[in-house]
Design an enzyme around this catalytic site. Structure first.
Site, PDB file in Angstrom:
ATOM      1  N   LYS A  31       0.856  -1.184   0.000  1.00 56.61           N
ATOM      2  CA  LYS A  31       0.000   0.000   0.000  1.00 56.61           C
ATOM      3  C   LYS A  31       0.892   1.234   0.000  1.00 56.61           C
ATOM      4  O   LYS A  31       1.445   1.627   1.025  1.00 56.61           O
ATOM      5  CB  LYS A  31      -0.909   0.058   1.223  1.00 56.61           C
ATOM      6  CG  LYS A  31      -1.962   1.185   1.096  1.00 56.61           C
ATOM      7  CD  LYS A  31      -2.458   1.699   2.429  1.00 56.61           C
ATOM      8  CE  LYS A  31      -1.573   2.744   3.044  1.00 56.61           C
ATOM      9  NZ  LYS A  31      -1.526   4.033   2.255  1.00 56.61           N
ATOM     10  N   GLU A  51       9.625   1.783  10.774  1.00 58.80           N
ATOM     11  CA  GLU A  51      10.632   2.845  10.631  1.00 58.80           C
ATOM     12  C   GLU A  51       9.847   4.135  10.672  1.00 58.80           C
ATOM     13  O   GLU A  51       9.114   4.459   9.741  1.00 58.80           O
ATOM     14  CB  GLU A  51      11.404   2.660   9.325  1.00 58.80           C
ATOM     15  CG  GLU A  51      12.680   3.490   9.271  1.00 58.80           C
ATOM     16  CD  GLU A  51      12.463   4.841   8.633  1.00 58.80           C
ATOM     17  OE1 GLU A  51      12.298   5.833   9.396  1.00 58.80           O
ATOM     18  OE2 GLU A  51      12.454   4.923   7.399  1.00 58.80           O
ATOM     19  N   CYS A 105      12.951  11.527   7.662  1.00 62.07           N
ATOM     20  CA  CYS A 105      12.873  11.210   9.089  1.00 62.07           C
ATOM     21  C   CYS A 105      14.233  11.291   9.769  1.00 62.07           C
ATOM     22  O   CYS A 105      14.309  11.487  10.975  1.00 62.07           O
ATOM     23  CB  CYS A 105      12.254   9.828   9.288  1.00 62.07           C
ATOM     24  SG  CYS A 105      12.978   8.567   8.227  1.00 62.07           S
ATOM     25  N   VAL A 109      -7.367   0.936   4.161  1.00 63.53           N
ATOM     26  CA  VAL A 109      -6.553  -0.123   3.561  1.00 63.53           C
ATOM     27  C   VAL A 109      -5.391  -0.521   4.469  1.00 63.53           C
ATOM     28  O   VAL A 109      -5.119  -1.708   4.665  1.00 63.53           O
ATOM     29  CB  VAL A 109      -6.048   0.308   2.175  1.00 63.53           C
ATOM     30  CG1 VAL A 109      -5.055  -0.708   1.609  1.00 63.53           C
ATOM     31  CG2 VAL A 109      -7.218   0.470   1.212  1.00 63.53           C
ATOM     32  N   ASP A 150      -5.993   4.648   1.726  1.00 57.87           N
ATOM     33  CA  ASP A 150      -5.462   5.389   2.870  1.00 57.87           C
ATOM     34  C   ASP A 150      -5.150   4.437   4.018  1.00 57.87           C
ATOM     35  O   ASP A 150      -5.473   3.253   3.988  1.00 57.87           O
ATOM     36  CB  ASP A 150      -6.418   6.497   3.310  1.00 57.87           C
ATOM     37  CG  ASP A 150      -7.798   5.974   3.700  1.00 57.87           C
ATOM     38  OD1 ASP A 150      -7.926   4.798   4.069  1.00 57.87           O
ATOM     39  OD2 ASP A 150      -8.768   6.768   3.626  1.00 57.87           O
ATOM     40  N   GLU A 178       8.732  16.709  15.448  1.00 53.40           N
ATOM     41  CA  GLU A 178       9.189  16.499  14.079  1.00 53.40           C
ATOM     42  C   GLU A 178       8.403  17.432  13.166  1.00 53.40           C
ATOM     43  O   GLU A 178       7.187  17.304  13.030  1.00 53.40           O
ATOM     44  CB  GLU A 178       8.997  15.039  13.660  1.00 53.40           C
ATOM     45  CG  GLU A 178       9.573  14.740  12.290  1.00 53.40           C
ATOM     46  CD  GLU A 178       9.459  13.276  11.906  1.00 53.40           C
ATOM     47  OE1 GLU A 178      10.381  12.768  11.254  1.00 53.40           O
ATOM     48  OE2 GLU A 178       8.439  12.649  12.261  1.00 53.40           O
TER      49      GLU A 178
END
Length: 479
Positions: free
Chosen positions: A170, A245, A279, A206, A202, A379
């Site tokens: 996905k 991750e 990230c 999903v 999305d 973040e």
């Protein structure tokens, strides 16, 4: 592209189970560039059923067969790299030069590394009369993000194929076009029907259906920490392996030496790569208190020299961020930084001058940031850098480790003994010393809320394998 309204299931392009769609927006122009079908639980069921049906035969393929599929896929990837690079610029706004030079290149590196690892990987090992075997875990759900569409797709698909797993993919609904093109390449490479399946959709529908599905043996997700938590909760009832991750707020500790000015400038540029949408971006720069003003001046000069504009222009270093929601999120955090008293050294709220349309963010630097400020802890996922002062080495380490995240960190010192000493104390999965280059064979993953498990190289392959011990196998029989 002619597959936007279809899914790839069991070796065929098929219609969705319902007529729900999603508009893909070019973030540079805010215009619709494609409309994709959005999947439902029924589509996931079909894809998982195909993957489950294909697993018994694919899991028993030889190393040579799987090398053949991967090698052919790499050839096709190379042939179509310009097309995929253009699609990534279109769907997520990444500058064309960066799309070709980094986004495509990293995906290729992962494919090539997976091939090299598979050639030499030890799947069976004899210890006395016990045989240890590493076997494919089964059907894998692979959920990928929008910020590195090819890198994060290939880094999951390649080791899964190498291990002998089957999968349901996905991609993010914000960057699906390059993934659809990749699915066409998988098909052209001759990968057997049912081994690779792709369903757009999305995370709420999903992604959740994949995570909950009782016939999915493992879920690997790259995304926000919030998304990782949701996947883990959905997967808990079926006790499947969950590989995550997730987010990061990486510290870049710069020590006082002859390279200080250069390291500050390079640190600014590194934090802005991919428009800050990485990230592992070094978005917390730590400098000695007495050098704060100097660092702020160099950082501002560097930020103000960054070229922001259309992804298609060769001189563009930063394109837009991915969508309106991300743009507003970044704007709110910049405004919060100002309100909390951080010194706005470069950039600030709003679009860069001359750009009235598109989700463009001004390259921003905050200096004199205290470790407790929001911009030092959350973040941001945009071109926003926070410069934090420290008194000595021990304080620098404490500040760097004072985060819920633990994905990456960076250390800059001409004293390699010092750099190694500091790196050893940092609670992160990856440390880069003195602008060290990226190594596709090194493990990648995080401590704390940055996730669990490791990707890349033999470590990524290992995460798609189960370890079986057969006691009493016998020395003579195993020889």
């Amino acid at each position: 592209m002619a597959r936007e309204m279809e899914f790839y299931i069991d070796g065929n392009w098929v219609a969705p189970s319902r007529p729900k769609t999603f508009d893909v927006i070019n973030p540079a122009t805010e215009s619709i560039v494609a409309t994709i079908a959005m999947g439902a639980a029924q589509d996931v069921d079909r894809a998982v059923e195909a993957a489950k049906r294909a697993f018994p035969s694919y899991s028993r393929t030889s190393r040579e067969e799987r090398l053949g599929y991967l090698s052919r896929l790499l050839e096709l990837y190379d042939e179509g790299s310009d097309e995929i690079a253009a699609l990534m610029s279109l769907e997520m706004g990444v500058a064309s030069s960066f799309s070709r030079g980094a986004q495509i290149a990293l995906g290729r590196a992962h494919l090539a590394t997976a091939i090299d690892v598979l050639k030499r990987f030890v799947f069976t090992e004899q210890r006395g009369e016990t045989l240890l075997t590493r076997e494919p875990i089964g059907v894998c759900g692979l959920i990928t993000p929008w910020n590195w569409p090819m890198n994060q797709l290939v880094v999951k698909v390649a080791p899964a194929l190498a291990a002998g797993c089957t999968m349901v993919v996905k991609p993010s609904e914000y960057s699906p076009l390059s993934s659809l093109r990749f699915a066409e390449m998988v098909h052209a490479a001759g990968v057997p029907a049912g081994v690779f399946n792709l369903v757009n959709g999305d995370g709420v529908e999903v992604g959740d259906a994949i995570s909950r599905h009782p016939d999915v043996d493992m879920v690997s997700i790259t995304g926000s920490t919030r998304a990782g938590v949701a996947v883990a909760k959905s997967a808990a009832d079926t006790i499947k392996r969950v590989h995550q991750e997730l987010g990061g707020k990486s510290a870049n500790i710069i020590f006082d030496d002859e390279n200080f000015d250069r390291n500050v400038a390079l640190g600014v540029k590194a934090s802005y790569l991919n428009c800050g949408q990485s990230c592992s971006a070094p978005t917390r720069m730590l400098v000695p208190h007495e050098l704060m003003e100097r660092a702020a001046r160099i950082a501002a000069e560097t930020a103000n020299a960054v070229s922001v504009g259309s992804p298609d222009a060769e001189q563009t270093e930063l394109g837009p961020v991915v969508n309106a929601a991300q743009y507003q999120h970044i704007q709110r955090l910049i405004e919060t930084g100002v309100a909390e008293g951080a010194a706005l050294t470069a950039g600030g709220p709003g679009r860069p001058e001359g750009l009235e349309r598109g989700y463009f963010v001004r390259p921003t630097v905050f200096s004199h940031v205290s470790p407790g400020m929001t911009v030092a802890r959350e973040e941001i996922f945009g071109p926003v850098l926070s410069i934090i002062g420290y008194g000595d080495e021990d304080e620098a380490v404490r500040i760097a480790n004072d985060s819920v995240y633990g994905l990456a960190a960076y250390v800059q010192s001409s004293d390699l003994v010092q750099a190694r000493r500091v790196a050893a104390q940092l609670r992160v999965g990856n440390v880069y010393i003195n602008q060290a280059p990226w190594d596709p064979a090194a493990p990648f993953g995080g401590f704390k809320q940055s996730g669990n498990g490791r990707e890349h190289g033999e470590f990524g392959l290992g995460d798609f394998l189960e370890l079986k011990a057969m006691a009493g196998y016998g020395v003579e029989a195993a020889a």
